[in-house]
Design a protein around this motif. Structure first.
Motif, PDB file in Angstrom:
ATOM      1  N   ARG A 123     -27.378  86.025  24.751  1.00  0.00           N
ATOM      2  CA  ARG A 123     -27.110  84.693  25.327  1.00  0.00           C
ATOM      3  C   ARG A 123     -25.819  84.699  26.142  1.00  0.00           C
ATOM      4  NH1 ARG A 123     -28.666  81.927  20.047  1.00  0.00           N
ATOM      5  NH2 ARG A 123     -30.852  81.452  20.405  1.00  0.00           N
ATOM      6  N   ALA A 124     -24.879  85.501  25.699  1.00  0.00           N
ATOM      7  CA  ALA A 124     -23.598  85.611  26.403  1.00  0.00           C
ATOM      8  C   ALA A 124     -23.667  86.629  27.543  1.00  0.00           C
ATOM      9  CB  ALA A 124     -22.496  85.987  25.420  1.00  0.00           C
ATOM     10  N   GLY A 125     -24.849  87.205  27.776  1.00  0.00           N
ATOM     11  CA  GLY A 125     -25.009  88.184  28.848  1.00  0.00           C
ATOM     12  C   GLY A 125     -24.527  89.575  28.501  1.00  0.00           C
ATOM     13  N   ARG A 126     -24.263  89.834  27.221  1.00  0.00           N
ATOM     14  CA  ARG A 126     -23.749  91.136  26.775  1.00  0.00           C
ATOM     15  C   ARG A 126     -24.895  91.971  26.177  1.00  0.00           C
ATOM     16  NH1 ARG A 126     -20.903  88.017  23.504  1.00  0.00           N
ATOM     17  NH2 ARG A 126     -21.080  89.524  21.835  1.00  0.00           N
ATOM     18  N   PHE A 127     -25.759  92.459  27.033  1.00  0.00           N
ATOM     19  CA  PHE A 127     -26.947  93.181  26.574  1.00  0.00           C
ATOM     20  C   PHE A 127     -26.589  94.518  25.936  1.00  0.00           C
ATOM     21  CE2 PHE A 127     -28.582  90.022  29.388  1.00  0.00           C
ATOM     22  CZ  PHE A 127     -29.752  89.624  28.766  1.00  0.00           C
ATOM     23  N   GLU A 128     -25.674  95.237  26.537  1.00  0.00           N
ATOM     24  CA  GLU A 128     -25.260  96.514  25.941  1.00  0.00           C
ATOM     25  C   GLU A 128     -24.661  96.292  24.553  1.00  0.00           C
ATOM     26  OE1 GLU A 128     -22.323 100.351  26.652  1.00  0.00           O
ATOM     27  OE2 GLU A 128     -22.434  98.808  28.206  1.00  0.00           O
ATOM     28  N   ASP A 129     -23.806  95.288  24.422  1.00  0.00           N
ATOM     29  CA  ASP A 129     -23.192  94.998  23.123  1.00  0.00           C
ATOM     30  C   ASP A 129     -24.251  94.648  22.078  1.00  0.00           C
ATOM     31  OD1 ASP A 129     -20.694  95.408  24.202  1.00  0.00           O
ATOM     32  OD2 ASP A 129     -20.196  93.282  24.355  1.00  0.00           O
ATOM     33  N   GLY A 130     -25.234  93.833  22.456  1.00  0.00           N
ATOM     34  CA  GLY A 130     -26.292  93.452  21.520  1.00  0.00           C
ATOM     35  C   GLY A 130     -27.083  94.654  21.051  1.00  0.00           C
ATOM     36  N   LEU A 131     -27.429  95.542  21.979  1.00  0.00           N
ATOM     37  CA  LEU A 131     -28.176  96.749  21.596  1.00  0.00           C
ATOM     38  C   LEU A 131     -27.293  97.691  20.779  1.00  0.00           C
ATOM     39  CD1 LEU A 131     -30.186  97.253  24.887  1.00  0.00           C
ATOM     40  CD2 LEU A 131     -31.129  96.672  22.633  1.00  0.00           C
ATOM     41  N   ALA A 132     -26.024  97.793  21.121  1.00  0.00           N
ATOM     42  CA  ALA A 132     -25.102  98.642  20.344  1.00  0.00           C
ATOM     43  C   ALA A 132     -24.974  98.107  18.915  1.00  0.00           C
ATOM     44  CB  ALA A 132     -23.738  98.700  21.020  1.00  0.00           C
ATOM     45  N   GLN A 133     -24.892  96.799  18.756  1.00  0.00           N
ATOM     46  CA  GLN A 133     -24.827  96.209  17.419  1.00  0.00           C
ATOM     47  C   GLN A 133     -26.093  96.511  16.627  1.00  0.00           C
ATOM     48  OE1 GLN A 133     -24.110  92.145  18.514  1.00  0.00           O
ATOM     49  NE2 GLN A 133     -21.899  92.429  18.650  1.00  0.00           N
ATOM     50  N   ALA A 134     -27.241  96.479  17.299  1.00  0.00           N
ATOM     51  CA  ALA A 134     -28.500  96.811  16.620  1.00  0.00           C
ATOM     52  C   ALA A 134     -28.509  98.269  16.183  1.00  0.00           C
ATOM     53  CB  ALA A 134     -29.689  96.521  17.537  1.00  0.00           C
ATOM     54  N   ILE A 135     -28.062  99.166  17.052  1.00  0.00           N
ATOM     55  CA  ILE A 135     -27.986 100.589  16.690  1.00  0.00           C
ATOM     56  C   ILE A 135     -27.091 100.763  15.474  1.00  0.00           C
ATOM     57  CG2 ILE A 135     -27.167 102.866  17.423  1.00  0.00           C
ATOM     58  CD1 ILE A 135     -27.945 101.973  20.332  1.00  0.00           C
ATOM     59  N   ASP A 136     -25.955 100.105  15.481  1.00  0.00           N
ATOM     60  CA  ASP A 136     -25.022 100.219  14.354  1.00  0.00           C
ATOM     61  C   ASP A 136     -25.630  99.699  13.056  1.00  0.00           C
ATOM     62  OD1 ASP A 136     -23.239 101.280  16.168  1.00  0.00           O
ATOM     63  OD2 ASP A 136     -21.971  99.481  16.260  1.00  0.00           O
ATOM     64  N   ALA A 137     -26.372  98.602  13.128  1.00  0.00           N
ATOM     65  CA  ALA A 137     -27.006  98.040  11.925  1.00  0.00           C
ATOM     66  C   ALA A 137     -28.092  98.971  11.398  1.00  0.00           C
ATOM     67  CB  ALA A 137     -27.587  96.660  12.223  1.00  0.00           C
ATOM     68  N   VAL A 138     -28.893  99.534  12.295  1.00  0.00           N
ATOM     69  CA  VAL A 138     -29.926 100.488  11.889  1.00  0.00           C
ATOM     70  C   VAL A 138     -29.265 101.734  11.317  1.00  0.00           C
ATOM     71  CG1 VAL A 138     -31.825 101.950  12.692  1.00  0.00           C
ATOM     72  CG2 VAL A 138     -31.634  99.591  13.527  1.00  0.00           C
ATOM     73  N   ASP A 139     -28.210 102.202  11.983  1.00  0.00           N
ATOM     74  CA  ASP A 139     -27.463 103.374  11.520  1.00  0.00           C
ATOM     75  C   ASP A 139     -26.965 103.175  10.088  1.00  0.00           C
ATOM     76  OD1 ASP A 139     -25.811 105.917  11.974  1.00  0.00           O
ATOM     77  OD2 ASP A 139     -24.243 104.438  11.561  1.00  0.00           O
TER      78      ASP A 139
END
Length: 165
Positions: A123-139
């Motif tokens: 929503r804030a336009g931070r697509f890389e950050d959102g995907l990085a957060q998902a990677i970290d959560a899965v990790d």
């Protein structure tokens, strides 16, 4: 299905993905997946789809994510511990599909919380950050339940780079 949604999908292409995730962002996400997979035996796959093909427009996004999960072979890891993070850019829809080995360890609501965090970043336009957060959560989940033993290496069963459609 409304005309606005049809229009968004009809004209969506990889250029729209590149507009929110440039080559440098893709490289950083690839490296983040690679670094994660060096710590556990799981496999993480990102897929960013600009828009749905016509035949998929009337079907739930979850079905599309499941089809992509199968198509990309995320289900076919040795320990059944692959996870797909799927983003449908035209709808800003997010799905996380985990193989059965991972699902045994994911507490109720775990993926919903990950998706909520991603949605805030998007929503804030931070697509890389959102995907990085998902990677970290899965990790974190994979590291807790599928850690590598001292000196053990994880054979790379799936590509680390995000799959763009």
């Amino acid at each position: 299905m409304g005309m606005t949604r049809w229009w968004r999908h009809a004209f969506a292409d990889e250029g729209e993905v590149r507009a929110v995730l440039d080559a440098a962002a893709m490289a950083r996400l690839t490296e983040r997946v690679r670094a994660s997979e060096a710590r556990h035996s799981g496999e993480i796959r990102l897929c960013v789809e600009a828009g749905l093909p016509w035949a998929w427009l009337r079907r739930p996004v979850r079905e599309r994510a499941l089809a992509v999960f199968a198509e990309l072979g995320v289900w076919d890891t040795e320990a059944n511990n692959g996870v797909l993070v799927y983003l449908l850019l035209a709808d800003r829809a997010i799905e996380i599909v985990a193989d059965r080995g991972v699902m045994r360890h994911a507490p109720a609501g775990h993926w919903d919380a990950v998706v909520a965090t991603m949605r805030e970043a998007f929503r804030a336009g931070r697509f890389e950050d959102g995907l990085a957060q998902a990677i970290d959560a899965v990790d974190a989940l994979l590291l807790r339940h599928f850690p590598l033993a001292e000196g053990e290496r994880n054979p790379n069963e799936l590509p680390d780079a995000p799959h763009v459609r």
